[in-house]
Design a protein around this motif. Structure first.
Motif: not given
Length: 776
Positions: A203-208
């Protein structure tokens, strides 16, 4: 108790928001049980005793007392000095009622007569208690509050585990279902593992850190912070809707500094002193990332970058001891003006998105209160610098996702919960290993505290304590006001206004009436959906529910009868914007209070709590608010100067005390120390002025050979008997607005002449120093 003087704390997974209060404090620092339920059944005797005849009761009581006295003669060491202290008891037979015997037994099991009370009254009052109450497994702090919590948890557990058909209230059913989702008896949470969090991160656009194909080029700070808002997650700062300090009849958006995940800014800035904590924090972050699919070495590198960024936030964060002047902290402005000071985001767009869920329009002219304008100016400079390159923007994105992930790891499977133990050990000296049901009882109380409160009140609090507590409050208020009139340092006009403010303080006792009305209680939680098989999602829904409830207040007039603590809570508080003191049902229990106990013990326990909260109205922060709860300059300048000169004495006194080689912070703890000292004095004089013909109030307690004046001070001290780890003690010194328990007793009593008189302490002894501090 965790609820202290705070500005705009945004509670997640909480049923109430303590927006601006000063509490008595319960020294519960970072225990896994959260705020916890700290109440037990009131002692009411047993059926065997009731079945005895009056003669049998007298004979048994006499035998019991003689046995106690014989044990004291044989086993208790005495010194000449201490014997002489207790020779002033009236030559009368002791009180042999059941409550008197219970009270005497409790005191005898705690005091240490080998200690001179004039040397160290805390050790004298508590040494035996401490010796007999080692830290339970998994606990870092153990005191009278913790014991009440554990006993009360059993009470609540029994209600929550009743069959579904027992509950007629939908709110109480939701509490039961949430508890069941936490207990996870079907193993659903364990089977899901990391999946709920992975889905959430999308929902946050993923996580690096966990996504190898993450693309920072599509990421924007503004959009990410909007998502953070919708889930009621902290970002770089804290904000919410609260009463306007200068116009307490209206609600306003309030914004303050924030963004740190360790307890204090010093944990980041004093790397040498907190090396162990910083290492444990990095290990915890890395373990969570690996559980979510990250490469360990890469995760550790990027998590260190997050810690380095948090350190930069710590550098621009004002320490708590510099934030005690509410007049200076209060900075009213419009969003247009805030935009000029801190332009790292579009503030109107930011708040418009948040308030869209309650259909509230936000414009450039929206008034806000900013409690840390310098912080926001520096934060803006910091973030604008980080936005310049993709590498730095990645750190910002990683930090914000970590804020969200960190807040929900306890809702995942056991490996995620285990990951936190190392950090907890470094912070408080214990990994924590309480039984799952205890954790879930506490967690349910945090989330649906007033539904839990309805169960508690019906089952335990029978109401007879309420009128007696109201009488005691009025007696203490009278003593407090009477003392105001004797102060020679306060000008007449300020003294008159202070008296008016004290008379205007309203009190709420026990519980809000609406919780016993099924319709009204259900209405409160109507928008909250709970599923007994969805623990992680339940917590997401709780966050959103709490956010909506907070935002709705901006459209509403201030409700000055709103409770900031749930009924089972063993604590009390003063709310300056309401000019109100609140005493939940949970604290009207032993060891604070029992209707059948001697007045000396009730005034020394509960009475001092009441006096403490009353005095908060005129401590270094409370005195800035008038009788209507508005931040206003109503003192004459000379009285302000004299007040500040007197408070310097407290700052110097408490900074002489040390725990584990660390000096106490006299500035940060000033308000609580003023309240402790003033509360003790008001309660003691109210006790002396109260009248009673009850045997328990006239006759001495068996086996003690103490006057009731002395017992008052014993009761006060024994409320604070505490065992704790070295790490928890250090954290308390670094973090808490309250002085550690030992010095709450020693510091307060050593300023009080009446204490020294009753225990015959010679001038110059530790408990009767030449120099004493006094304000109220």
């Amino acid at each position: 108790m965790q609820i202290m003087s705070v500005k705009m704390t945004r509670y997640k997974q909480a049923d109430f928001v303590d927006e601006d209060t000063s509490s008595i404090g319960t020294i519960q620092l970072n225990e896994t049980s959260g705020s916890g339920i700290q109440v037990r059944y009131k002692t009411r005797g047993n059926s065997l005793w009731k079945s005895l005849s009056k003669l049998e009761k007298i004979l048994l009581s006499t035998c019991f007392t003689l046995t106690f006295c014989l044990l004291l003669v044989i086993f208790v060491p005495r010194t000449k000095d201490i014997d002489s202290t207790f020779l002033n008891v009236q030559n009368r037979d002791p009180c042999l009622t059941e409550p008197c015997i219970h009270a005497a037994s409790s005191i005898l099991n705690s005091i240490d007569r080998s200690i001179d009370p004039c040397d160290d009254f805390y050790s004298f009052s508590c040494n035996q208690w401490i010796a007999k109450n080692p830290l339970p497994d998994g606990k870092s702090i153990w005191g009278t509050f913790g014991k009440l919590e554990q006993q009360n948890q059993i009470v609540i557990k029994n209600y929550l585990e009743k069959p579904d058909q027992y509950f007629t209230s939908e709110a109480e059913k939701k509490a039961k279902f949430y508890y069941e989702s936490c207990m996870d008896e079907d193993g659903i949470v364990e089977k899901l593992g990391a999946e709920p969090m992975k889905k959430f991160i999308k929902n946050f656009g993923g996580w690096n850190i966990t996504d190898s194909d993450y693309d920072i080029s599509s990421w924007t700070l503004e959009e990410h912070l909007k998502i953070q808002n919708r889930y009621n997650m902290n970002g770089f700062f804290t904000w919410g809707v609260a009463e306007d300090d200068k116009n307490s009849s209206r609600n306003i958006i309030s914004i303050d500094q924030g963004g740190l995940n360790l307890p204090t800014r010093d944990h980041y800035l004093n790397k040498t002193g907190h090396e162990k904590v910083l290492k444990a924090y990095l290990d915890y972050m890395t373990k969570v990332a690996v559980l979510l699919g990250a490469n360990e070495n890469e995760a550790k590198r990027q998590m260190q970058e997050i810690i380095d960024f948090e350190t930069e936030i710590a550098q621009i964060t004002a320490p708590l001891d510099e934030r005690r002047n509410d007049e200076k902290l209060y900075n009213a402005m419009t969003l247009r003006e805030l935009q000029i000071k801190a332009g790292f985001i579009d503030w109107v767009d930011h708040f418009s998105d948040a308030f869209s869920i309650v259909n509230r329009t936000i414009t450039n002219d929206e008034p806000v209160v900013v409690y840390a304008p310098e912080f926001f100016q520096n934060l803006s400079t910091l973030i604008i610098m980080y936005k310049k390159t993709s590498e730095k923007r990645t750190i910002l994105a990683n930090y914000l996702v970590w804020q969200a992930v960190r807040s929900l790891t306890s809702c995942l499977s056991k490996p995620f919960r285990e990951a936190y133990k190392g950090l907890r050990k470094a912070l408080v000296g214990s990994e924590g290993s309480e039984e799952p049901w205890r954790y879930c009882v506490s967690d349910t109380h945090n989330v649906l505290g007033f539904a839990i409160g309805a169960m508690f009140v019906r089952g335990v609090f029978h109401g007879e304590s309420k009128p007696a507590a109201e009488l005691m409050i009025n007696q203490i208020r009278e003593a407090f006001i009477k003392n105001l009139k004797t102060l020679d340092w306060m000008d007449k006009n300020t003294s008159k206004l202070a008296e008016e403010k004290a008379n205007a303080i309203t009190d709420m006792i026990g519980f809000p009436d609406y919780i016993l009305n099924k319709t009204k209680l259900d209405e409160r939680y109507f928008d909250l959906k709970i599923n007994k098989t969805e623990y992680f999602d339940n917590n997401i829904r709780v966050n959103i529910y709490n956010l909506k409830k907070n935002l709705e207040k901006l459209n509403e007039p201030v409700n000055k009868t709103t409770w900031g603590m749930t009924p089972p809570t063993v604590n009390a508080y003063y709310a300056p914007t309401k000019n109100q003191i609140v005493f939940p049902a949970g604290i009207l229990q032993l060891p604070f209070y029992d209707l059948n106990y001697p007045r000396s013990l009730n005034f020394g326990g509960m009475g001092v709590v009441m006096g403490h909260e009353l005095t908060h109205s005129l401590d270094d922060q409370g005195r800035e608010y008038d009788k209507f709860g508005n931040l206003k300059r109503w003192w004459e300048n000379k009285s302000i100067d004299d007040f500040n000169n007197k408070t310097k004495c407290f700052i110097e006194q408490y900074e002489k005390y040390q725990i584990n080689g660390k000096k106490l912070n006299g500035k940060r703890t000033l308000g609580e120390n003023i309240a402790d000292n003033g509360g003790l004095k008001a309660a003691y004089h109210a006790f002396l002025n109260s009248k009673s013909d009850n045997e328990a109030d006239i006759l001495p307690l068996p086996g003690l050979n103490m006057t009731h004046k002395q017992l008052f001070f014993i009761a006060f001290a024994q409320v604070w008997c505490t065992t704790l780890t070295s790490e928890a003690a250090t954290l308390q010194v670094e973090k808490d607005n309250h002085t550690p328990p030992k010095y709450r007793v020693i510091g307060t009593l050593s300023n009080f002449d009446e204490f020294s008189r009753e225990f015959n302490c010679k001038l110059g002894t530790n408990m009767n120093p030449q120099k004493k501090c006094e304000v109220w």
